[in-house]
Design a protein around this motif. Sequence first.
Motif, PDB file in Angstrom:
ATOM      1  N   ALA A   1     -24.327 -13.678  19.178  1.00 28.66           N
ATOM      2  CA  ALA A   1     -23.747 -14.434  18.054  1.00 28.66           C
ATOM      3  C   ALA A   1     -22.240 -14.194  17.966  1.00 28.66           C
ATOM      4  CB  ALA A   1     -24.435 -14.054  16.745  1.00 28.66           C
ATOM      5  N   GLU A   2     -21.809 -12.956  18.135  1.00 30.07           N
ATOM      6  CA  GLU A   2     -20.372 -12.654  18.098  1.00 30.07           C
ATOM      7  C   GLU A   2     -19.629 -13.352  19.234  1.00 30.07           C
ATOM      8  OE1 GLU A   2     -20.700  -8.223  16.056  1.00 30.07           O
ATOM      9  OE2 GLU A   2     -20.477  -8.399  18.220  1.00 30.07           O
ATOM     10  N   ALA A   3     -20.229 -13.378  20.416  1.00 30.77           N
ATOM     11  CA  ALA A   3     -19.595 -14.027  21.571  1.00 30.77           C
ATOM     12  C   ALA A   3     -19.459 -15.535  21.331  1.00 30.77           C
ATOM     13  CB  ALA A   3     -20.403 -13.753  22.837  1.00 30.77           C
ATOM     14  N   ILE A   4     -20.489 -16.151  20.762  1.00 26.09           N
ATOM     15  CA  ILE A   4     -20.429 -17.584  20.460  1.00 26.09           C
ATOM     16  C   ILE A   4     -19.330 -17.863  19.450  1.00 26.09           C
ATOM     17  CG2 ILE A   4     -21.675 -19.449  19.278  1.00 26.09           C
ATOM     18  CD1 ILE A   4     -24.230 -18.343  20.644  1.00 26.09           C
ATOM     19  N   LEU A   5     -19.277 -17.058  18.401  1.00 25.72           N
ATOM     20  CA  LEU A   5     -18.264 -17.278  17.371  1.00 25.72           C
ATOM     21  C   LEU A   5     -16.861 -17.031  17.928  1.00 25.72           C
ATOM     22  CD1 LEU A   5     -17.753 -18.119  14.507  1.00 25.72           C
ATOM     23  CD2 LEU A   5     -17.995 -15.738  13.817  1.00 25.72           C
ATOM     24  N   TRP A   6     -16.698 -15.999  18.725  1.00 31.57           N
ATOM     25  CA  TRP A   6     -15.388 -15.696  19.307  1.00 31.57           C
ATOM     26  C   TRP A   6     -14.910 -16.858  20.177  1.00 31.57           C
ATOM     27  CZ3 TRP A   6     -11.224 -13.413  18.380  1.00 31.57           C
ATOM     28  CH2 TRP A   6     -10.295 -13.070  19.373  1.00 31.57           C
ATOM     29  N   ARG A   7     -15.798 -17.398  21.002  1.00 24.82           N
ATOM     30  CA  ARG A   7     -15.431 -18.563  21.817  1.00 24.82           C
ATOM     31  C   ARG A   7     -15.014 -19.724  20.928  1.00 24.82           C
ATOM     32  NH1 ARG A   7     -19.868 -17.061  25.022  1.00 24.82           N
ATOM     33  NH2 ARG A   7     -21.152 -18.646  24.045  1.00 24.82           N
ATOM     34  N   GLY A   8     -15.750 -19.949  19.857  1.00 22.64           N
ATOM     35  CA  GLY A   8     -15.415 -21.032  18.940  1.00 22.64           C
ATOM     36  C   GLY A   8     -14.081 -20.826  18.256  1.00 22.64           C
ATOM     37  N   LEU A   9     -13.802 -19.611  17.848  1.00 19.76           N
ATOM     38  CA  LEU A   9     -12.518 -19.321  17.196  1.00 19.76           C
ATOM     39  C   LEU A   9     -11.367 -19.504  18.178  1.00 19.76           C
ATOM     40  CD1 LEU A   9     -13.417 -16.158  15.094  1.00 19.76           C
ATOM     41  CD2 LEU A   9     -12.813 -18.426  14.206  1.00 19.76           C
ATOM     42  N   ARG A  10     -11.552 -19.086  19.401  1.00 16.79           N
ATOM     43  CA  ARG A  10     -10.473 -19.181  20.396  1.00 16.79           C
ATOM     44  C   ARG A  10     -10.301 -20.610  20.907  1.00 16.79           C
ATOM     45  NH1 ARG A  10      -8.446 -14.614  23.106  1.00 16.79           N
ATOM     46  NH2 ARG A  10      -8.230 -15.989  24.888  1.00 16.79           N
ATOM     47  N   ARG A  11     -11.412 -21.298  21.129  1.00 16.28           N
ATOM     48  CA  ARG A  11     -11.345 -22.639  21.710  1.00 16.28           C
ATOM     49  C   ARG A  11     -10.830 -23.663  20.693  1.00 16.28           C
ATOM     50  NH1 ARG A  11     -16.202 -23.032  24.057  1.00 16.28           N
ATOM     51  NH2 ARG A  11     -17.190 -23.618  22.112  1.00 16.28           N
ATOM     52  N   ARG A  12     -11.400 -23.660  19.513  1.00  9.43           N
ATOM     53  CA  ARG A  12     -11.013 -24.641  18.510  1.00  9.43           C
ATOM     54  C   ARG A  12      -9.815 -24.182  17.713  1.00  9.43           C
ATOM     55  NH1 ARG A  12     -16.254 -24.707  19.109  1.00  9.43           N
ATOM     56  NH2 ARG A  12     -17.315 -26.657  19.422  1.00  9.43           N
ATOM     57  N   GLY A  13      -9.711 -22.880  17.627  1.00 12.83           N
ATOM     58  CA  GLY A  13      -8.607 -22.323  16.862  1.00 12.83           C
ATOM     59  C   GLY A  13      -8.712 -22.637  15.374  1.00 12.83           C
ATOM     60  N   THR A  14      -7.979 -21.927  14.632  1.00 14.61           N
ATOM     61  CA  THR A  14      -7.822 -22.189  13.211  1.00 14.61           C
ATOM     62  C   THR A  14      -6.323 -22.152  12.975  1.00 14.61           C
ATOM     63  OG1 THR A  14      -7.927 -19.853  12.631  1.00 14.61           O
ATOM     64  CG2 THR A  14     -10.016 -21.056  12.605  1.00 14.61           C
ATOM     65  N   ALA A  15      -5.945 -22.341  11.748  1.00 18.23           N
ATOM     66  CA  ALA A  15      -4.523 -22.242  11.426  1.00 18.23           C
ATOM     67  C   ALA A  15      -4.042 -20.806  11.589  1.00 18.23           C
ATOM     68  CB  ALA A  15      -4.284 -22.728   9.999  1.00 18.23           C
ATOM     69  N   ALA A  16      -4.988 -19.884  11.685  1.00 13.59           N
ATOM     70  CA  ALA A  16      -4.643 -18.469  11.761  1.00 13.59           C
ATOM     71  C   ALA A  16      -5.230 -17.851  13.032  1.00 13.59           C
ATOM     72  CB  ALA A  16      -5.180 -17.749  10.532  1.00 13.59           C
ATOM     73  N   LYS A  17      -4.645 -16.749  13.456  1.00 10.78           N
ATOM     74  CA  LYS A  17      -5.093 -16.053  14.649  1.00 10.78           C
ATOM     75  C   LYS A  17      -6.050 -14.928  14.274  1.00 10.78           C
ATOM     76  CE  LYS A  17      -3.458 -13.411  18.567  1.00 10.78           C
ATOM     77  NZ  LYS A  17      -2.307 -12.877  19.272  1.00 10.78           N
ATOM     78  N   PHE A  18      -7.184 -14.885  14.953  1.00  9.88           N
ATOM     79  CA  PHE A  18      -8.171 -13.836  14.705  1.00  9.88           C
ATOM     80  C   PHE A  18      -8.152 -12.815  15.818  1.00  9.88           C
ATOM     81  CE2 PHE A  18      -9.708 -16.995  11.822  1.00  9.88           C
ATOM     82  CZ  PHE A  18     -10.258 -16.262  10.791  1.00  9.88           C
ATOM     83  N   ARG A  19      -8.425 -11.577  15.438  1.00 11.35           N
ATOM     84  CA  ARG A  19      -8.599 -10.477  16.388  1.00 11.35           C
ATOM     85  C   ARG A  19     -10.054 -10.049  16.298  1.00 11.35           C
ATOM     86  NH1 ARG A  19      -3.440  -6.627  14.924  1.00 11.35           N
ATOM     87  NH2 ARG A  19      -1.882  -8.282  15.037  1.00 11.35           N
ATOM     88  N   ARG A  20     -10.560  -9.473  17.369  1.00 13.28           N
ATOM     89  CA  ARG A  20     -11.940  -8.989  17.299  1.00 13.28           C
ATOM     90  C   ARG A  20     -11.959  -7.470  17.331  1.00 13.28           C
ATOM     91  NH1 ARG A  20     -14.783  -8.474  22.481  1.00 13.28           N
ATOM     92  NH2 ARG A  20     -13.188  -8.589  24.074  1.00 13.28           N
ATOM     93  N   GLN A  21     -13.018  -6.911  16.761  1.00 12.62           N
ATOM     94  CA  GLN A  21     -13.185  -5.464  16.659  1.00 12.62           C
ATOM     95  C   GLN A  21     -11.931  -4.817  16.085  1.00 12.62           C
ATOM     96  OE1 GLN A  21     -16.292  -3.875  17.284  1.00 12.62           O
ATOM     97  NE2 GLN A  21     -16.732  -6.053  17.060  1.00 12.62           N
ATOM     98  N   PHE A  22     -11.582  -5.285  14.896  1.00 13.07           N
ATOM     99  CA  PHE A  22     -10.349  -4.852  14.240  1.00 13.07           C
ATOM    100  C   PHE A  22     -10.619  -3.669  13.311  1.00 13.07           C
ATOM    101  CE2 PHE A  22      -7.305  -5.129  10.714  1.00 13.07           C
ATOM    102  CZ  PHE A  22      -6.134  -5.029  11.421  1.00 13.07           C
ATOM    103  N   PRO A  23      -9.987  -2.502  13.557  1.00 10.59           N
ATOM    104  CA  PRO A  23     -10.200  -1.346  12.688  1.00 10.59           C
ATOM    105  C   PRO A  23      -9.408  -1.461  11.386  1.00 10.59           C
ATOM    106  CG  PRO A  23      -8.719  -0.771  14.478  1.00 10.59           C
ATOM    107  CD  PRO A  23      -9.134  -2.210  14.697  1.00 10.59           C
ATOM    108  N   MET A  24     -10.060  -1.110  10.296  1.00  6.41           N
ATOM    109  CA  MET A  24      -9.416  -1.103   8.983  1.00  6.41           C
ATOM    110  C   MET A  24      -9.980   0.085   8.214  1.00  6.41           C
ATOM    111  SD  MET A  24      -7.295  -2.297   7.004  1.00  6.41           S
ATOM    112  CE  MET A  24      -6.847  -2.497   5.319  1.00  6.41           C
ATOM    113  N   GLY A  25      -9.185   1.132   8.098  1.00  8.14           N
ATOM    114  CA  GLY A  25      -9.669   2.339   7.441  1.00  8.14           C
ATOM    115  C   GLY A  25     -10.895   2.861   8.171  1.00  8.14           C
TER     116      GLY A  25
END
Length: 126
Positions: free
Chosen positions: A4-28
Motif C-alpha cells: 500500500a505504501e509503495a502504491i501511494l508513493w508511486r502515485g504521489l511521485r507520478r501525479r504530484g501534488t502542489a507540495a513535495k512529500f518525503r517518505r519515512q520522515f522522522p519527527m521526534g
Amino acid sequence: MSTAEAILWRGLRRRGTAAKFRRQFPMGPYVADFACMEVRLMIEIDGPAHDAPEQKDKDVAGDTWLTRQRWRVLRFSSDAVLTGSELVLAEIKRQASRRPSSDPAAPGHLLPLAQEKGDARQGITQ
C-alpha cells in the motif's frame, strides 16, 4: 515499504501534488510514512496491526504529539489505498492544498482534521 505504501508513493511521485512529500520522515519519536514539510502534513498508512487496541492507543498518542507540534495527520487504511488509491490521492491533494494558519485562533490550527470536519468515507480516518 508495504504494498500500500509503495502504491501511494508511486502515485504521489507520478501525479504530484502542489507540495513535495518525503517518505519515512522522522519527527521526534515518530517516523511518518509520508510527510510534506511545506504544509506540515503527515500521512500514515495503517495495516491490520493498527486495529489492535494497544496500537490504537499508540496511534492516538502519536497523533496528539504531532498535532501539538503543529502537524496535521491523515490516516488511511492499507485497504483504502489498495482498493481506491485514486480517492486517497485526491484527498491528499485536497489536504495538501490547505496551507497551515499562523493564527492560533484559526479553526483547526492545533486540532486534528477529524475535529474540523468529519469524513464518513470508508477507510479514511483523520
